[in-house]
Design an enzyme around this catalytic site. Structure first.
Site, PDB file in Angstrom:
ATOM      1  N   LYS A 180      -2.628  -1.938  -3.072  1.00  0.00           N
ATOM      2  CA  LYS A 180      -3.635  -1.042  -2.497  1.00  0.00           C
ATOM      3  C   LYS A 180      -3.199   0.383  -2.769  1.00  0.00           C
ATOM      4  O   LYS A 180      -2.072   0.762  -2.427  1.00  0.00           O
ATOM      5  CB  LYS A 180      -3.768  -1.308  -0.995  1.00  0.00           C
TER       6      LYS A 180
ATOM      7  N   GLU B  57       0.830  -1.216   0.000  1.00  0.00           N
ATOM      8  CA  GLU B  57       0.000   0.000   0.000  1.00  0.00           C
ATOM      9  C   GLU B  57       0.860   1.260   0.000  1.00  0.00           C
ATOM     10  O   GLU B  57       1.195   1.791   1.063  1.00  0.00           O
ATOM     11  CB  GLU B  57      -0.929   0.018   1.221  1.00  0.00           C
TER      12      GLU B  57
HETATM   13  P1  13P Z   1      -9.004   4.682   4.498  1.00  0.00           P
HETATM   14  O1  13P Z   1      -9.981   3.998   3.565  1.00  0.00           O
HETATM   15  O2  13P Z   1      -9.675   5.303   5.679  1.00  0.00           O
HETATM   16  O3  13P Z   1      -8.070   5.587   3.771  1.00  0.00           O
HETATM   17  O4  13P Z   1      -8.115   3.549   5.125  1.00  0.00           O
HETATM   18  C1  13P Z   1      -7.604   2.557   4.315  1.00  0.00           C
HETATM   19  C2  13P Z   1      -6.361   2.019   4.887  1.00  0.00           C
HETATM   20  O5  13P Z   1      -6.247   0.839   5.080  1.00  0.00           O
HETATM   21  C3  13P Z   1      -5.255   2.949   5.180  1.00  0.00           C
HETATM   22  O6  13P Z   1      -4.113   2.215   5.475  1.00  0.00           O
END
Ligand code: 13P
Length: 320
Positions: free
Chosen positions: A207, A165
């Protein structure tokens, strides 16, 4: 790992990120006048996970360590929802700059071995990338994305599917185009590092943020503009072997995140990956406010939660 990837990316479903760290859930609860404790966190997350029908919309849930030790993954397993775990240990200032690097590699292998025994099938590691005139910097990209690639390798060696991510932060005054270009650059470098580490791209999920204008720019982008800029960045940087890309909501309102996802999926044409959601705030905000820490609000909060899930699931098919 192949089976986990397939199950996570099944049509119409997506991921619920419920992996708020102690610091983050403390902040979210405080905004509602609640004090986070392990017991209250558990009660809240139990409310979400026991919502009747969640398994129709959620294929996997990302958990925080505390929740696994509270056995909350057992509720998920009973509904055939796949449990996963956040394994990064948060952010540290990088070389006295405003950039923040992700921590947690040293103990990662030991922790993954325990999580694998506890039934965790996938993991998440988040890096953050702030856009300013000067940042992200080259040295920071190398360090932070190098760590993310190492995490992915170690995670696969433990038979667990890594979610990588690289979150390009919403904050700032940048344009949608600049955000898209930063996503593109970030992902390109990430894939170079993943290749260097020998990470198997078929057993990996990305992600990502959506390409959005910074809130200080005073500009609001329409879903079509967000979708175009997001897909342009992804098409340029994410190899076709990657099975799926899931979106974070990143501080958008629930409706914004839902509508933007819908438009992205509608426009994706023959993009090679499954595209779906992995929202935390956009899925939880309304339910958390309705619940407000009170048992008597549980049924209402669950109704609000399932309604949002229904919408987001439609958006994941471009059918809103
Ligand atoms: P948000 O959808 O609130 O941005 O969170 C997603 C997430 O996993 C951030 O690490």
């Amino acid at each position: 790992m192949e089976e986990t990837v397939q199950k996570l990316l099944v049509s119409r479903k997506g991921l619920l990120a419920a992996d708020e760290s102690t610091k983050t859930i403390t902040k979210r609860f405080a905004a509602l006048g609640l004090t986070s404790t392990p017991e209250l966190n558990k009660k809240y997350r139990e409310m979400l996970f026991t919502t009747p029908g969640v398994e129709n919309y959620i294929s996997g849930v990302i958990l925080f360590d505390e929740s696994v030790r509270q056995d909350l993954h057992k509720i998920l397993e009973s509904k055939r929802i796949i449990p996963g775990i956040k394994v990064d240990e948060g952010l540290m200032s990088f070389n006295d700059t405003p950039e923040q690097v992700t921590e947690g590699l040293e103990t990662l292998d030991v922790r993954l071995k325990e999580y694998a025994q506890m039934g965790m099938k996938f993991a998440k590691w988040r890096g953050v990338f702030k856009i300013t005139d000067m940042y992200p910097s080259k040295v920071f990209y190398d360090e932070n994305l190098g760590r993310m690639a190492k995490y992915a390798k170690i995670t696969q060696e433990n038979g667990i599917v890594p979610i990588v991510e690289p979150e390009v932060l919403l904050e700032g005054n940048h344009t949608t185009t600049r955000c898209g270009e930063t996503m593109d650059a970030t992902l390109k470098i990430l894939f170079e590092k993943l290749n260097t580490e020998g990470v198997d791209l078929k057993n990996l999920i990305v992600k990502t943020s959506m390409a959005l204008p910074g809130p200080d720019s005073g500009v609001k982008a329409l879903p079509l503009e967000v979708a175009n800029a997001t897909l342009r960045a992804l098409n340029r940087s994410v190899p076709p072997e990657v099975p799926g890309i899931v979106f974070l909501s990143g501080g958008q309102t629930s409706d914004e995140a839902t509508n933007n996802l819908n438009e992205i999926v509608k426009l994706k044409e023959n993009s090679p990956w499954v595209l779906t959601f992995s929202f935390s705030r956009a899925l939880q905000n309304e339910a958390m406010e309705t619940w407000a820490g009170k048992d008597e609000n549980t049924a209402n909060a669950q109704q609000v939660f399932i309604k949002r899930l229904e919408m987001v699931s439609k958006a994941a098919k471009g059918e809103l």
